[in-house]
Design an enzyme around this catalytic site. Sequence first.
Site, PDB file in Angstrom:
ATOM      1  N   GLY A 136       0.817  -1.199   0.000  1.00 38.00           N
ATOM      2  CA  GLY A 136       0.000   0.000   0.000  1.00 38.00           C
ATOM      3  C   GLY A 136       0.851   1.249   0.000  1.00 38.00           C
ATOM      4  O   GLY A 136       1.936   1.272   0.583  1.00 38.00           O
ATOM      5  N   THR A 137       0.398   2.288  -0.688  1.00 31.53           N
ATOM      6  CA  THR A 137       1.047   3.594  -0.667  1.00 31.53           C
ATOM      7  C   THR A 137      -0.038   4.636  -0.417  1.00 31.53           C
ATOM      8  O   THR A 137      -1.189   4.297  -0.151  1.00 31.53           O
ATOM      9  CB  THR A 137       1.755   3.901  -2.004  1.00 31.53           C
ATOM     10  OG1 THR A 137       0.760   4.144  -3.013  1.00 31.53           O
ATOM     11  CG2 THR A 137       2.642   2.755  -2.436  1.00 31.53           C
ATOM     12  N   VAL A 143      -3.413   0.666  -3.318  1.00 37.23           N
ATOM     13  CA  VAL A 143      -3.159  -0.501  -2.483  1.00 37.23           C
ATOM     14  C   VAL A 143      -3.457  -1.756  -3.299  1.00 37.23           C
ATOM     15  O   VAL A 143      -4.394  -1.791  -4.096  1.00 37.23           O
ATOM     16  CB  VAL A 143      -4.016  -0.468  -1.196  1.00 37.23           C
ATOM     17  CG1 VAL A 143      -5.497  -0.473  -1.521  1.00 37.23           C
ATOM     18  CG2 VAL A 143      -3.677  -1.635  -0.280  1.00 37.23           C
ATOM     19  N   LYS A 183      -6.395  -4.073  -7.288  1.00 34.87           N
ATOM     20  CA  LYS A 183      -5.823  -2.747  -7.057  1.00 34.87           C
ATOM     21  C   LYS A 183      -6.935  -1.752  -6.782  1.00 34.87           C
ATOM     22  O   LYS A 183      -7.903  -1.669  -7.526  1.00 34.87           O
ATOM     23  CB  LYS A 183      -5.019  -2.282  -8.274  1.00 34.87           C
ATOM     24  CG  LYS A 183      -4.427  -0.882  -8.096  1.00 34.87           C
ATOM     25  CD  LYS A 183      -3.727  -0.407  -9.355  1.00 34.87           C
ATOM     26  CE  LYS A 183      -3.220   1.021  -9.184  1.00 34.87           C
ATOM     27  NZ  LYS A 183      -2.598   1.550 -10.411  1.00 34.87           N
ATOM     28  N   ASP A 215       7.149   5.557 -14.339  1.00 33.99           N
ATOM     29  CA  ASP A 215       7.205   5.390 -12.883  1.00 33.99           C
ATOM     30  C   ASP A 215       7.863   4.061 -12.525  1.00 33.99           C
ATOM     31  O   ASP A 215       7.417   3.363 -11.616  1.00 33.99           O
ATOM     32  CB  ASP A 215       5.792   5.468 -12.296  1.00 33.99           C
ATOM     33  CG  ASP A 215       5.803   5.715 -10.787  1.00 33.99           C
ATOM     34  OD1 ASP A 215       6.871   6.085 -10.251  1.00 33.99           O
ATOM     35  OD2 ASP A 215       4.755   5.533 -10.149  1.00 33.99           O
TER      36      ASP A 215
END
Length: 365
Positions: A53-54, A58, A74, A172
């Site tokens: 998780g960020t 998550v 997700k 990213d």
Amino acid sequence: MIPGLDVCPPSEYEADVALELKSFTGTFCIPKSKIYGGCRRIVEFEKKSMLKGTTSWVYRKCLDVRKNIEVCVKKSKSADKNNIEKDLAILRREIQIVRLLKDQNVMEFYEPAVGETLENVYLIFECCDLFLSDLIEQKVDALFHKAVVKNIMMQTFRALDYIHKHHIVHRDLNPKNLMFRKDGILKLANFENARELDNPDMKLESTCKNYHAPELILKAATHGTAVDIWAAGCLICELLLRESNIFCGNTYELIYQNIINILGVPNNNLWPGYSDLPGLKQMEITNAHSYNCLNIFFKRSYPQSTETIEFLKKVFIYDPSKRITAEKCLQHPFFLEIPSGCPQKEMSKVLNEILQRRKAISKTQ
């Protein structure tokens, strides 16, 4: 109700009426099976464990009850709860990209699912078991053997080669967006910041700045697939050095200072148009020199072969147009010298040992 749904006379769906609509031509209904536009409900996916998780997303490992298979679910977590339209736009854009990507080293997208409201949208992917970032943070010794590093990077460059040839730039790439299956197959994941190369909207938000290429840091007017190659180079160094990114910093200014400390200050000959880059005016560069010290840097810490240094020099070229491509990376002697990348069976063995160790630890807690 999702716009664009077909409506049918109630006589055809008497036992399946979810919503009735009245008009001057009569009464129509939307059946339960169509109320969510054909999307499955998230209640059909049974939670098993949290994977990662960020602040923005998550991943959970879940059981698809209908199909009896494990999947990764997700869920985006909005930083602004009042900006639902923006979140849905990001999800739509990600779906448009991932639904077209079918490659062994790209996390396969299955379908979207919805929660209690239509604003709660989930993305269902194939099941993965480990994040590369977890293994790095836990200092798993087997991960840093050069043969294993080469296996990881070969799979990473295969994924990049595939998406780049399909005119997609990930933007990213970092350890949090690389996942493993139990069989050792690496998967490139999380395409919410990805773009098609002809997309006019290339604004970049909420990504890991430590892996950003100079053209992003210095706000070049355009950027392309070369930003993914630079990020991959940062990842190689992180694995070879067994420590955080070599250009790591809390701000773009610190990151750029660390870059020039090792690679030297570029100029218009090395990178045409360098002096005109908008972000350069915001940089206060100290102890500037023009020498590429990559070889010296590694000699002081973890000495590497000549092929390794030459490979990294091609990855860390300032001019994006001259930076090595993913396809050329896979052909570089770095991947051919001894030790070569470990076989996939060996990679699977390493990952399964890690998973078994984790399972044993969790039982004792």
